[in-house]
Design an enzyme around this catalytic site. Structure first.
Site, PDB file in Angstrom:
ATOM      1  N   GLY A 242     -15.399  13.972   3.824  1.00 24.45           N
ATOM      2  CA  GLY A 242     -15.027  12.675   3.246  1.00 24.45           C
ATOM      3  C   GLY A 242     -14.846  11.562   4.262  1.00 24.45           C
ATOM      4  O   GLY A 242     -13.998  10.702   4.088  1.00 24.45           O
TER       5      GLY A 242
ATOM      6  N   ASN B 102     -19.487  15.648   1.680  1.00 24.46           N
ATOM      7  CA  ASN B 102     -19.427  14.204   1.415  1.00 24.46           C
ATOM      8  C   ASN B 102     -20.237  13.892   0.165  1.00 24.46           C
ATOM      9  O   ASN B 102     -21.179  14.612  -0.158  1.00 24.46           O
ATOM     10  CB  ASN B 102     -19.982  13.420   2.615  1.00 24.46           C
ATOM     11  CG  ASN B 102     -19.517  11.976   2.626  1.00 24.46           C
ATOM     12  OD1 ASN B 102     -19.805  11.204   1.720  1.00 24.46           O
ATOM     13  ND2 ASN B 102     -18.768  11.610   3.661  1.00 24.46           N
TER      14      ASN B 102
ATOM     15  N   CYS C 189       8.416   0.296  16.595  1.00 27.69           N
ATOM     16  CA  CYS C 189       8.651  -1.025  17.173  1.00 27.69           C
ATOM     17  C   CYS C 189       7.347  -1.581  17.740  1.00 27.69           C
ATOM     18  O   CYS C 189       6.539  -0.850  18.312  1.00 27.69           O
ATOM     19  CB  CYS C 189       9.708  -0.920  18.276  1.00 27.69           C
ATOM     20  SG  CYS C 189      10.043  -2.515  19.032  1.00 27.69           S
TER      21      CYS C 189
ATOM     22  N   HIS D  91      -4.882   8.550  13.098  1.00 25.90           N
ATOM     23  CA  HIS D  91      -4.645   7.113  12.915  1.00 25.90           C
ATOM     24  C   HIS D  91      -3.218   6.803  12.479  1.00 25.90           C
ATOM     25  O   HIS D  91      -2.956   5.745  11.920  1.00 25.90           O
ATOM     26  CB  HIS D  91      -5.667   6.540  11.921  1.00 25.90           C
ATOM     27  CG  HIS D  91      -7.078   6.590  12.437  1.00 25.90           C
ATOM     28  ND1 HIS D  91      -8.184   6.402  11.654  1.00 25.90           N
ATOM     29  CD2 HIS D  91      -7.547   6.812  13.695  1.00 25.90           C
ATOM     30  CE1 HIS D  91      -9.273   6.499  12.403  1.00 25.90           C
ATOM     31  NE2 HIS D  91      -8.915   6.756  13.643  1.00 25.90           N
TER      32      HIS D  91
ATOM     33  N   ARG E 189       0.843  -1.211   0.000  1.00 25.58           N
ATOM     34  CA  ARG E 189       0.000   0.000   0.000  1.00 25.58           C
ATOM     35  C   ARG E 189       0.870   1.249   0.000  1.00 25.58           C
ATOM     36  O   ARG E 189       0.595   2.223  -0.679  1.00 25.58           O
ATOM     37  CB  ARG E 189      -0.861   0.043   1.280  1.00 25.58           C
ATOM     38  CG  ARG E 189      -2.246  -0.462   1.101  1.00 25.58           C
ATOM     39  CD  ARG E 189      -3.202   0.169   2.114  1.00 25.58           C
ATOM     40  NE  ARG E 189      -3.843   1.360   1.606  1.00 25.58           N
ATOM     41  CZ  ARG E 189      -4.527   2.203   2.359  1.00 25.58           C
ATOM     42  NH1 ARG E 189      -4.652   2.003   3.650  1.00 25.58           N
ATOM     43  NH2 ARG E 189      -5.095   3.269   1.824  1.00 25.58           N
TER      44      ARG E 189
HETATM   45  N1  APR Z   1     -15.595  13.558  -1.886  1.00 22.68           N
HETATM   46  C1  APR Z   1     -16.212  13.548  -0.670  1.00 22.68           C
HETATM   47  N2  APR Z   1     -16.530  12.426  -0.004  1.00 22.68           N
HETATM   48  C2  APR Z   1     -16.230  11.267  -0.588  1.00 22.68           C
HETATM   49  C3  APR Z   1     -15.582  11.181  -1.847  1.00 22.68           C
HETATM   50  C4  APR Z   1     -15.279  12.404  -2.509  1.00 22.68           C
HETATM   51  N3  APR Z   1     -14.674  12.426  -3.699  1.00 22.68           N
HETATM   52  N4  APR Z   1     -15.414   9.865  -2.153  1.00 22.68           N
HETATM   53  C5  APR Z   1     -15.913   9.169  -1.118  1.00 22.68           C
HETATM   54  N5  APR Z   1     -16.412   9.994  -0.174  1.00 22.68           N
HETATM   55  C6  APR Z   1     -16.981   9.650   1.135  1.00 22.68           C
HETATM   56  C7  APR Z   1     -17.862   8.424   1.176  1.00 22.68           C
HETATM   57  O1  APR Z   1     -19.187   8.767   0.849  1.00 22.68           O
HETATM   58  C8  APR Z   1     -17.710   7.979   2.623  1.00 22.68           C
HETATM   59  O2  APR Z   1     -18.675   8.600   3.460  1.00 22.68           O
HETATM   60  O3  APR Z   1     -15.887   9.351   1.976  1.00 22.68           O
HETATM   61  C9  APR Z   1     -16.331   8.498   3.019  1.00 22.68           C
HETATM   62  C10 APR Z   1     -15.294   7.416   3.237  1.00 22.68           C
HETATM   63  O4  APR Z   1     -15.650   6.637   4.323  1.00 22.68           O
HETATM   64  P1  APR Z   1     -14.754   5.435   4.866  1.00 22.68           P
HETATM   65  O5  APR Z   1     -14.330   4.586   3.729  1.00 22.68           O
HETATM   66  O6  APR Z   1     -15.482   4.800   5.980  1.00 22.68           O
HETATM   67  O7  APR Z   1     -13.422   6.194   5.373  1.00 22.68           O
HETATM   68  P2  APR Z   1     -13.158   6.910   6.771  1.00 22.68           P
HETATM   69  O8  APR Z   1     -14.394   7.532   7.313  1.00 22.68           O
HETATM   70  O9  APR Z   1     -11.962   7.757   6.581  1.00 22.68           O
HETATM   71  O10 APR Z   1     -12.763   5.665   7.675  1.00 22.68           O
HETATM   72  C11 APR Z   1     -12.392   5.879   9.012  1.00 22.68           C
HETATM   73  O11 APR Z   1     -11.853   3.569   9.292  1.00 22.68           O
HETATM   74  O12 APR Z   1     -10.901   1.602   8.477  1.00 22.68           O
HETATM   75  C12 APR Z   1     -10.724   2.689   9.301  1.00 22.68           C
HETATM   76  O13 APR Z   1      -8.692   3.524  10.069  1.00 22.68           O
HETATM   77  C13 APR Z   1      -9.506   3.516   8.914  1.00 22.68           C
HETATM   78  O14 APR Z   1      -9.186   5.894   9.086  1.00 22.68           O
HETATM   79  C14 APR Z   1     -10.073   4.885   8.651  1.00 22.68           C
HETATM   80  C15 APR Z   1     -11.354   4.884   9.452  1.00 22.68           C
END
Ligand code: APR
Length: 247
Positions: free
Chosen positions: A192, A218, A131, A123, A70
């Site tokens: 987001g 979002n 470590c 995070h 990644r």
């Molecule tokens: N612009 C705005 N929002 C967007 C876009 C975009 N171009 N593309 C996707 N999204 C939104 C989606 O609708 C969703 O609500 O971004 C969000 C992503 O959500 P997740 O995938 O759940 O990501 P996140 O909220 O950052 O996750 C939180 O979960 O797995 C753990 O540690 C990991 O930091 C992460 C935490």
């Protein structure tokens, strides 16, 4: 939407203290997959296996290799207009004597690449390793590291990504700074993020509870949409530049 955009623009134009929570959605337009939903990382991979201390203890090589891969994929990725707009907003707020805190759940380093200064990595970051036993930590950036797991120079234990995995505590100093910013801000933006992972998502509730003006950006409604004053639906890379005065 137009009304929400205009309102948000004017709120941000004279905001004193601004706090932001960002999530994977802000990096989506750079080509970084989000975690949840169709095509999300946790649809194709098991978080319990790949993003937990138990998973690492069970199969360190697998967890190390996945994160290493990644990290190398992220090496080719560039920040986008959404990241840039937040860096511009920070510069404007600070220039007029306010404070700006960007608490991100992202581990990709793209906010800093875009020029954001006050970034709290809730995070952790994929660009550092630490470590698994003692406190030794090393920035590795995008330098290639082979698939053999590095050992700690201090104690010899395995090094691991400097990421907060499921079931782990957030770094206390980072969390305290984020909570302080959420409590003290006049304007809070959540961008987001699906707002389902705590304690990060709790920052939105903290800010709303103190009467800060709250704005969400979002693609769709989220767990936080009912809580915020203004919910803007669309791409962060398109909406954020419209909220920030770029003159
Ligand atoms: N612009 C705005 N929002 C967007 C876009 C975009 N171009 N593309 C996707 N999204 C939104 C989606 O609708 C969703 O609500 O971004 C969000 C992503 O959500 P997740 O995938 O759940 O990501 P996140 O909220 O950052 O996750 C939180 O979960 O797995 C753990 O540690 C990991 O930091 C992460 C935490």
């Amino acid at each position: 939407m137009e009304q929400g955009l205009a309102q948000s623009r004017s709120i941000l134009a004279d905001a004193g203290n601004v706090a932001v929570l960002s999530g994977a959605g802000i990096s989506a337009e750079s080509g970084v997959p989000t975690y949840r939903g169709a095509g999300g990382i946790w649809e194709g991979f098991s978080a319990a296996e790949l993003a937990s201390a138990e998973g690492f203890a069970r199969d360190p090589a697998k967890v190390w290799g996945w994160h290493n891969q990644r990290r190398m994929q992220l090496a080719a990725i560039k920040f986008n207009a959404g990241h840039k707009a937040l860096a511009d907003l920070e510069a404007q707020v600070v220039a007029r004597g306010g404070t700006f805190t960007l608490a991100t759940q992202n581990i990709d380093g793209l906010h800093q690449a875009a020029g954001s200064q006050n970034v709290l990595e809730l995070h952790g970051t994929i660009l550092a390793i630490r470590c698994s036993t003692c406190t030794d930590k090393r920035h590795i950036g995008f330098e290639p590291v082979d698939d053999e797991i590095p050992r700690c120079r201090e104690c010899g234990a395995y090094m691991r990504p400097d990421i907060v995995w499921f079931g782990e505590q957030l770094p206390a100093d980072v969390w305290e700074a984020a909570a302080k910013a959420a409590y003290e801000c006049d304007v809070f933006m959540t961008i987001g993020t699906s707002a389902v992972v705590y304690p990060a998502a709790g920052l939105i509730e903290m800010a709303a509870g103190t009467g800060a003006k709250t704005i969400e950006v979002n693609l769709q409604r989220t767990a936080a949409s009912g809580l915020v004053n203004i919910s803007l639906q669309g791409k962060a890379g398109e909406i954020l530049p419209q909220l920030v005065d770029l003159t």
